[in-house]
Motif scaffolding. Structure first.
Motif, PDB file in Angstrom:
ATOM      1  N   PRO A 108       0.933  -0.966   0.194  1.00 15.51           N
ATOM      2  CA  PRO A 108      -0.170  -0.205   0.027  1.00 15.51           C
ATOM      3  C   PRO A 108       1.265   1.054   0.096  1.00 15.51           C
ATOM      4  CG  PRO A 108      -1.054  -1.413   1.602  1.00 15.51           C
ATOM      5  CD  PRO A 108       0.167  -2.345   0.952  1.00 15.51           C
ATOM      6  N   ARG A 111       1.975   0.804  -4.436  1.00 11.68           N
ATOM      7  CA  ARG A 111       1.134   0.949  -5.222  1.00 11.68           C
ATOM      8  C   ARG A 111      -0.432   1.228  -4.329  1.00 11.68           C
ATOM      9  NH1 ARG A 111       2.205  -2.320  -9.585  1.00 11.68           N
ATOM     10  NH2 ARG A 111       0.500  -1.139 -10.002  1.00 11.68           N
ATOM     11  N   PRO A 112      -0.568   2.462  -3.434  1.00 11.88           N
ATOM     12  CA  PRO A 112      -1.367   3.011  -3.046  1.00 11.88           C
ATOM     13  C   PRO A 112      -2.927   3.384  -3.668  1.00 11.88           C
ATOM     14  CG  PRO A 112      -0.662   4.866  -3.305  1.00 11.88           C
ATOM     15  CD  PRO A 112       0.656   3.664  -4.242  1.00 11.88           C
ATOM     16  N   GLU A 113      -2.594   2.831  -5.325  1.00 15.86           N
ATOM     17  CA  GLU A 113      -3.783   3.298  -6.370  1.00 15.86           C
ATOM     18  C   GLU A 113      -3.720   1.390  -5.751  1.00 15.86           C
ATOM     19  OE1 GLU A 113      -0.813   1.500  -8.491  1.00 15.86           O
ATOM     20  OE2 GLU A 113      -0.127   3.310  -6.813  1.00 15.86           O
ATOM     21  N   LEU A 114      -3.749   0.908  -5.861  1.00 16.12           N
ATOM     22  CA  LEU A 114      -4.009  -0.761  -5.311  1.00 16.12           C
ATOM     23  C   LEU A 114      -5.001  -1.274  -3.874  1.00 16.12           C
ATOM     24  CD1 LEU A 114      -1.021  -2.778  -6.622  1.00 16.12           C
ATOM     25  CD2 LEU A 114      -3.048  -2.081  -8.407  1.00 16.12           C
ATOM     26  N   PRO A 116      -7.404   1.470  -2.456  1.00 15.66           N
ATOM     27  CA  PRO A 116      -8.212   2.376  -2.078  1.00 15.66           C
ATOM     28  C   PRO A 116      -8.457   3.273  -0.795  1.00 15.66           C
ATOM     29  CG  PRO A 116      -9.587   0.859  -3.940  1.00 15.66           C
ATOM     30  CD  PRO A 116      -7.926   0.337  -3.418  1.00 15.66           C
ATOM     31  N   THR A 117      -8.820   1.795  -0.157  1.00 14.12           N
ATOM     32  CA  THR A 117      -9.407   1.781   1.196  1.00 14.12           C
ATOM     33  C   THR A 117      -8.443   1.772   2.490  1.00 14.12           C
ATOM     34  OG1 THR A 117     -10.958  -0.088   1.750  1.00 14.12           O
ATOM     35  CG2 THR A 117     -11.624   1.424   0.419  1.00 14.12           C
ATOM     36  N   ASP A 120      -8.523  -2.485   2.892  1.00 10.46           N
ATOM     37  CA  ASP A 120      -7.562  -2.781   1.921  1.00 10.46           C
ATOM     38  C   ASP A 120      -5.888  -2.844   2.431  1.00 10.46           C
ATOM     39  OD1 ASP A 120      -9.057  -3.407  -0.502  1.00 10.46           O
ATOM     40  OD2 ASP A 120      -9.363  -1.397  -0.285  1.00 10.46           O
ATOM     41  N   SER A 121      -5.680  -1.915   2.777  1.00 13.11           N
ATOM     42  CA  SER A 121      -4.233  -1.631   3.552  1.00 13.11           C
ATOM     43  C   SER A 121      -4.319  -2.497   4.420  1.00 13.11           C
ATOM     44  CB  SER A 121      -3.598  -0.222   3.485  1.00 13.11           C
ATOM     45  OG  SER A 121      -4.248   0.785   2.093  1.00 13.11           O
TER      46      SER A 121
END
Length: 314
Positions: A108, A111-114, A116-117, A120-121
């Motif tokens: 995360p 590649r924070p775009e992968l 998004p919430t 997710d992280s």
């Protein structure tokens, strides 16, 4: 070091010649001590950066889209009791190694775009932590956490994760601590029978809240972690080391009672886990404000949670 010597030149006058003279012993000692201090300072700074996960790592090209499928295969060897079939896990070691290798290419932070919430992280980091614990049990400390002196199991090795070299200590303290959710402490597998147990599936963003609640309930329902004796409540050591995190989550804040947090996740009945203590038991023992009980903290069972060891003790 050189010194000046004045001599009378043959042709007259004075000749100043430079001659070599030994450095006084006290100066040599000072230079040596200074050099030692510099080396020690460099080693200390390097060690701190290493443990805190502040050193960079190369980022290999990802073999494909990031997935937890290989990690899920490793978790197939978790039994309902929370113990692990280490023989079976050893057979699927390659799947676990592939998942850990994939962490080097994606995170995360990289590649924070992968991701998004926050869910997710957080799911990524919990799965990464637990997978690294599993791999270390298989590769480096097959005898368990107790074979690593001075807690070296958690800070003695670093893995490349999204461009950083991270130890388990760095993952838990520096990264997962940023989320401020005390339930995470019950989701982190520490490689011991006395600590939080693994779920049989990876943590997933869409179910994360329910999974964290379930992990907390599993932990509270075990007599290893919460046990009543009269007006004394025996709690796992985790409640002592992370007490401020649990208190901060209460409506009363840090002025509350850690038993309030325990009460929130105790079961109402013990049908699924015979021998556990319930919310009603805690109410009757400690009163409606949970302030009449004495709290003690139990040492953690550091033995490896191996299903074969559990079977041999029956």
């Amino acid at each position: 070091m050189s010194a000046r010597r004045w001599e009378v030149a043959p042709e007259g006058g004075i000749d100043c010649r430079s001659v070599s003279a030994p450095l006084p012993s006290r100066h040599r000692a000072r230079w040596f001590a200074a050099a030692v201090l510099v080396v020690l300072a460099v080693l200390v700074v390097g060690a701190v950066l290493y443990v805190r996960g502040a050193l960079p790592a190369s980022v290999p090209v990802a073999a494909g889209p990031f997935s937890s499928t290989d990690y899920a295969r490793a978790l197939d060897h978790v039994r309902p009791s929370g113990d692990l079939d280490f023989v079976g896990l050893g057979r699927d070691r390659a799947a676990l190694e592939r998942f850990v290798a994939s962490l080097a290419s994606v995170s995360p932070r990289l590649r924070p775009e992968l991701f998004p919430t926050p869910e997710d992280s957080l799911a990524y980091w919990i799965n990464a932590y637990n997978a690294l614990v599993l791999l270390q049990l298989v590769e480096r400390h097959p005898e368990g956490v107790s074979s690593a002196w001075f807690g070296r199991f958690y800070w003695g090795h670093a893995w490349p994760v999204g461009g950083e070299r991270l130890t388990l200590w760095a993952l838990e303290q520096r990264i997962l601590g940023e989320y401020g959710d005390p339930r995470v402490h019950f989701a982190l597998f520490r490689g011991t029978r006395g600590g939080p147990s693994l779920d049989g599936a990876p943590y997933q963003p869409e179910f994360l809240d329910a999974q964290l609640n379930d992990a907390s309930r599993r932990f509270m329902a075990s007599p290893r972690h919460v046990r009543l004796e009269g007006d004394t409540v025996h709690l796992a050591r985790l409640f002592q080391t992370r007490k401020q995190d649990f208190l901060a989550a209460l409506p009363e804040g840090r002025g509350g009672n850690v038993l309030q947090f325990v009460w929130a996740f105790l079961p109402d009945t013990c049908e699924e886990r015979p021998g556990c203590d319930t919310r009603g038991d805690l109410d009757r023992a400690c009163g409606p404000k949970l302030d009449t009980c004495r709290v003690t903290f139990m040492p953690e069972d550091l033995s490896r949670p191996d299903v074969a060891d559990a079977a041999s003790r029956r």
